[in-house]
Design a protein around this motif. Structure first.
Motif, short mmCIF file in Angstrom:
data_model
loop_
_atom_site.label_atom_id
_atom_site.label_comp_id
_atom_site.label_asym_id
_atom_site.label_seq_id
_atom_site.Cartn_x
_atom_site.Cartn_y
_atom_site.Cartn_z
N GLU A 181 36.57 47.03 51.89
CA GLU A 181 36.29 46.14 50.96
C GLU A 181 37.16 46.95 49.40
O GLU A 181 38.05 47.72 49.41
CB GLU A 181 35.45 47.18 50.16
N ARG A 182 37.56 45.21 48.69
CA ARG A 182 38.27 45.48 48.28
C ARG A 182 37.82 45.60 46.60
O ARG A 182 37.21 45.43 46.25
CB ARG A 182 38.95 44.02 47.26
N ASN A 183 38.98 46.67 45.69
CA ASN A 183 38.26 47.77 44.81
C ASN A 183 37.57 46.48 43.64
O ASN A 183 38.44 45.26 43.57
CB ASN A 183 39.24 48.03 44.23
N GLU A 184 36.63 46.23 43.01
CA GLU A 184 36.02 44.92 42.48
C GLU A 184 36.24 45.58 40.54
O GLU A 184 36.51 44.65 39.87
CB GLU A 184 34.37 45.05 42.27
N LYS A 185 36.58 46.47 40.63
CA LYS A 185 37.56 46.77 38.77
C LYS A 185 38.78 46.46 38.77
O LYS A 185 39.58 46.21 38.13
CB LYS A 185 37.81 47.92 38.50
N ILE A 186 39.30 45.92 40.44
CA ILE A 186 40.48 45.35 39.93
C ILE A 186 40.85 44.04 39.92
O ILE A 186 40.88 42.68 40.08
CB ILE A 186 41.35 45.72 41.13
N ASN A 216 42.04 56.28 44.12
CA ASN A 216 42.14 56.96 42.77
C ASN A 216 43.17 55.76 42.08
O ASN A 216 43.14 56.10 40.41
CB ASN A 216 44.10 57.01 43.35
N VAL A 217 43.12 54.75 42.13
CA VAL A 217 43.52 53.20 41.38
C VAL A 217 41.78 53.15 40.64
O VAL A 217 40.77 52.58 41.42
CB VAL A 217 43.59 52.51 42.08
N GLU A 218 41.27 53.37 39.37
CA GLU A 218 40.22 53.68 38.85
C GLU A 218 40.31 52.07 38.35
O GLU A 218 39.48 50.70 39.01
CB GLU A 218 40.08 54.02 37.58
N SER A 219 40.92 51.61 37.94
CA SER A 219 41.02 50.31 37.89
C SER A 219 42.33 49.56 36.76
O SER A 219 43.25 50.36 36.30
CB SER A 219 39.73 49.77 36.38
N VAL A 220 42.20 48.09 36.76
CA VAL A 220 43.28 47.40 36.48
C VAL A 220 43.00 46.79 35.86
O VAL A 220 42.41 44.89 35.85
CB VAL A 220 43.72 46.69 37.92
N GLU A 221 43.29 46.12 34.35
CA GLU A 221 43.24 45.80 33.81
C GLU A 221 43.91 44.34 32.81
O GLU A 221 45.59 44.98 32.81
CB GLU A 221 42.70 45.85 31.53
N VAL A 222 44.94 43.18 32.81
CA VAL A 222 45.40 42.32 32.35
C VAL A 222 45.32 42.00 31.00
O VAL A 222 44.40 41.65 30.26
CB VAL A 222 45.71 40.50 33.19
N VAL A 232 46.97 50.27 34.12
CA VAL A 232 46.71 50.93 35.42
C VAL A 232 45.85 52.27 35.02
O VAL A 232 46.51 52.63 34.41
CB VAL A 232 47.69 51.10 36.36
N ASN A 233 44.58 52.47 34.86
CA ASN A 233 44.17 53.51 35.11
C ASN A 233 44.40 54.21 36.47
O ASN A 233 43.27 53.93 37.52
CB ASN A 233 42.70 53.63 34.56
#
Length: 117
Positions: A10-15, A78-84, A26-27
């Protein structure tokens, strides 16, 4: 389970969807003893590796005049989110040449949002 069976990842939806050359924030969750906190790492994506469970991306930034690179796994908890924060215009997928450049030579042009007619 048989070794030949495919494991559904399952790909992280927050990335967010990003490409090499983009500037991302990257949080990440950091554990210090028994405490846990979030830390952000902002820089340019210099590499993006696909490939199922081992898919990863590398981010580079300059901190106190020293280049710092960090790799993150797409499927890591551990990767919470990624924002461009900025879209970059580059012509290759591996931007290792940025390691040897500094200042204005390391700049990346911004990609335009829409198509020009």
């Amino acid at each position: 389970m048989d070794a030949r069976e495919a494991v559904a990842l399952e790909r992280n939806e927050k990335i967010a969807d990003f490409r090499p050359g983009d500037t991302v924030k990257v949080n990440v969750w950091i554990r210090e003893g028994d405490r846990q906190r979030q830390q952000s790492f902002q820089g340019v994506v210099i590499r993006k590796r696909e490939g199922g469970q081992s898919a990863s991306f590398s981010v580079r930034r300059i901190a106190s005049g020293v280049g710092v690179e960090r790799s993150f796994l797409f499927h890591s908890p551990n990767v919470e989110s990624v924002e461009v924060t900025r879209r970059g215009k580059v012509r290759r997928t591996n931007l290792a040449y940025l390691r040897g450049r500094s200042g204005k030579a390391a700049r990346i042009k911004e990609r335009e949002r829409g198509r020009r007619g």
